[in-house]
Design an enzyme around this catalytic site. Sequence first.
Site, PDB file in Angstrom:
ATOM      1  N   ASP A  51       0.834  -1.201   0.000  1.00 60.18           N
ATOM      2  CA  ASP A  51       0.000   0.000   0.000  1.00 60.18           C
ATOM      3  C   ASP A  51       0.869   1.252   0.000  1.00 60.18           C
ATOM      4  OD1 ASP A  51      -2.604   1.532   0.516  1.00 60.18           O
ATOM      5  OD2 ASP A  51      -1.314   2.173   2.166  1.00 60.18           O
ATOM      6  N   TYR A  56       2.740  10.087   0.384  1.00 63.11           N
ATOM      7  CA  TYR A  56       3.939   9.566   1.031  1.00 63.11           C
ATOM      8  C   TYR A  56       5.195  10.041   0.296  1.00 63.11           C
ATOM      9  CZ  TYR A  56       0.455   6.411   3.104  1.00 63.11           C
ATOM     10  OH  TYR A  56      -0.642   5.893   3.751  1.00 63.11           O
ATOM     11  N   LYS A  80      -3.740   5.751  -3.480  1.00 64.25           N
ATOM     12  CA  LYS A  80      -4.813   6.607  -2.996  1.00 64.25           C
ATOM     13  C   LYS A  80      -5.012   7.812  -3.900  1.00 64.25           C
ATOM     14  CE  LYS A  80      -3.703   4.983   1.618  1.00 64.25           C
ATOM     15  NZ  LYS A  80      -2.349   4.438   1.369  1.00 64.25           N
ATOM     16  N   GLY A 231      -2.067   1.518  11.222  1.00 65.52           N
ATOM     17  CA  GLY A 231      -1.903   2.161  12.523  1.00 65.52           C
ATOM     18  C   GLY A 231      -2.280   1.286  13.688  1.00 65.52           C
ATOM     19  N   PHE A 233      -0.605   0.062  15.994  1.00 67.25           N
ATOM     20  CA  PHE A 233       0.061   0.414  17.244  1.00 67.25           C
ATOM     21  C   PHE A 233      -0.322   1.811  17.711  1.00 67.25           C
ATOM     22  CE2 PHE A 233       3.298  -2.587  15.364  1.00 67.25           C
ATOM     23  CZ  PHE A 233       3.014  -3.639  16.212  1.00 67.25           C
ATOM     24  N   ASN A 234      -1.333   2.398  17.072  1.00 68.49           N
ATOM     25  CA  ASN A 234      -1.806   3.750  17.414  1.00 68.49           C
ATOM     26  C   ASN A 234      -0.678   4.769  17.417  1.00 68.49           C
ATOM     27  OD1 ASN A 234      -4.275   2.146  19.166  1.00 68.49           O
ATOM     28  ND2 ASN A 234      -4.819   3.841  17.811  1.00 68.49           N
ATOM     29  N   SER A 235       0.106   4.723  16.355  1.00 66.30           N
ATOM     30  CA  SER A 235       1.246   5.602  16.080  1.00 66.30           C
ATOM     31  C   SER A 235       2.365   5.463  17.108  1.00 66.30           C
ATOM     32  CB  SER A 235       0.834   7.073  15.917  1.00 66.30           C
ATOM     33  OG  SER A 235       0.558   7.707  17.138  1.00 66.30           O
ATOM     34  N   GLY A 236       2.390   4.333  17.816  1.00 64.35           N
ATOM     35  CA  GLY A 236       3.581   4.053  18.624  1.00 64.35           C
ATOM     36  C   GLY A 236       3.349   3.419  19.977  1.00 64.35           C
ATOM     37  N   ILE A 237       2.329   3.854  20.704  1.00 63.35           N
ATOM     38  CA  ILE A 237       2.246   3.487  22.114  1.00 63.35           C
ATOM     39  C   ILE A 237       2.018   1.995  22.339  1.00 63.35           C
ATOM     40  CG2 ILE A 237      -0.239   3.957  22.345  1.00 63.35           C
ATOM     41  CD1 ILE A 237       0.526   5.188  25.149  1.00 63.35           C
ATOM     42  N   LEU A 238       1.358   1.310  21.407  1.00 59.50           N
ATOM     43  CA  LEU A 238       1.161  -0.128  21.583  1.00 59.50           C
ATOM     44  C   LEU A 238       2.414  -0.925  21.216  1.00 59.50           C
ATOM     45  CD1 LEU A 238      -2.502  -0.721  20.358  1.00 59.50           C
ATOM     46  CD2 LEU A 238      -1.637  -0.684  22.703  1.00 59.50           C
ATOM     47  N   ALA A 239       3.382  -0.267  20.604  1.00 60.62           N
ATOM     48  CA  ALA A 239       4.668  -0.920  20.336  1.00 60.62           C
ATOM     49  C   ALA A 239       5.661  -0.644  21.456  1.00 60.62           C
ATOM     50  CB  ALA A 239       5.226  -0.448  19.004  1.00 60.62           C
TER      51      ALA A 239
END
Length: 322
Positions: A51, A56, A80, A231, A233-239
Site C-alpha cells: 500500500d 507519502y 490513494k 496504525g 500500534f496507534n502511532s507508537g504506544i502499543l509498540a
Amino acid sequence: MKTRHVGRTGLAVSELSFGCASIGNLYREVSEADADAALACAWAAGIRYFDTAPHYGRGLSEQRLGRFLKSCPEATISTKAGRVLSPARAPIAEVDGFVNPAQNDVRYDYSGDGIEESFEQSCMRLGRRRIDILYVHDIGEYTHGVEGNIPHREAFLGSGYERLVQLKEQGKIRAFGLGVNECEVCLDVMRNGGPLDVILLAGRLTLLDRAAEAELVPECRAAGTSLVLGGIFNSGILATGPVPGATYDYGPAPEAVMDRVRALEAQAADLGVPLATAALQFAIRHPAVASVLLGTAKPASLQRNLEALAAPVPAGLDAAFA
C-alpha cells in the site's frame, strides 16, 4: 502466506501487507538501498500486498515501490486519490513529516476529474496500467475540519464516487474504498454515496482504540465491505508501551491513554506475551479484517513483527481482549 478476499470482489490479498509511508522518508531520510531492503524483506516473507499513496513523500514512495515491483506482476498494489501533485514552485526540504520528499506541490481534489487525474499520475509513478485497489485518501473532518470538509464531501458525493465506479467498470481498478483515520466519514459515504469494497482504517480498530466496533464494523459486515487495518500500534504506544514520550494518534499520549495502555500491558503480561504481540494478534484475528499493514523502513523491525505473528497464540488471548 494466507490470503483473504476483498469484499465481494474476486480480489484476494495477503493477510499481511506492507505499508509504504516510511519508504517515502517519513520522519527520516531513507536511502534507495534501505528502501529496497525493506521491500525485499517483505517480499521474502510472502507479503504480496503493498500500500502506498501520492502523499507519502509527495510521490517518492510510489516511485520506489514501482521500481521494486517492476518485475513482480503478481504483486497487489493499492494507492490513494484525493491529492493531485504538480512540480514544486520552490524547493521542499520537509513537509507533512516527510524529509527530502519528491519535489512536488499538492492540492486536494475529490471530484471525479481530480480522482482520475490522481489515479493516472499514480499509474505513471508505479509503472502500472491498472491499480488493484484505489482508496480515497483523508477525506473527512479528521483531516480537513468541519467547515473545510464540506466542499470536499460535496465534490466526492457529487462526482468522485461515480468516477470510482466507472474506473472499476472499465477494469482500471479492481476495488475501491476509503483510506482514512476516522469512522464517521466511512459511515457517511456508505449511507449517502454507495457501497465500498474495502476501507483502509488507521488507528480506529486496535487493541487500544475500538471506535469502529460500535457502528462501522457491523455496517461493513452487512454490506460485504472488508477492512484493511493500518496504525495498529496507534502511532507508537502499543509498540513501545506507556513509556515517557510515548505517542498516540500522532502526538504525545495523554495520561488517560497511558493508564489504559498500562492496563493492557498488564493483561498481556498475564498471558505471557509482549503488548506489541497482543496488538498484532488482535488485529490479524479480527473477523472483519482482510489484511493488516506493517509499515517500516527497517527490515529488523518488520522481521520482529513477523516473528511475533508466527509465535503460538496463548490460550485465552481472544477472551482476554474481547
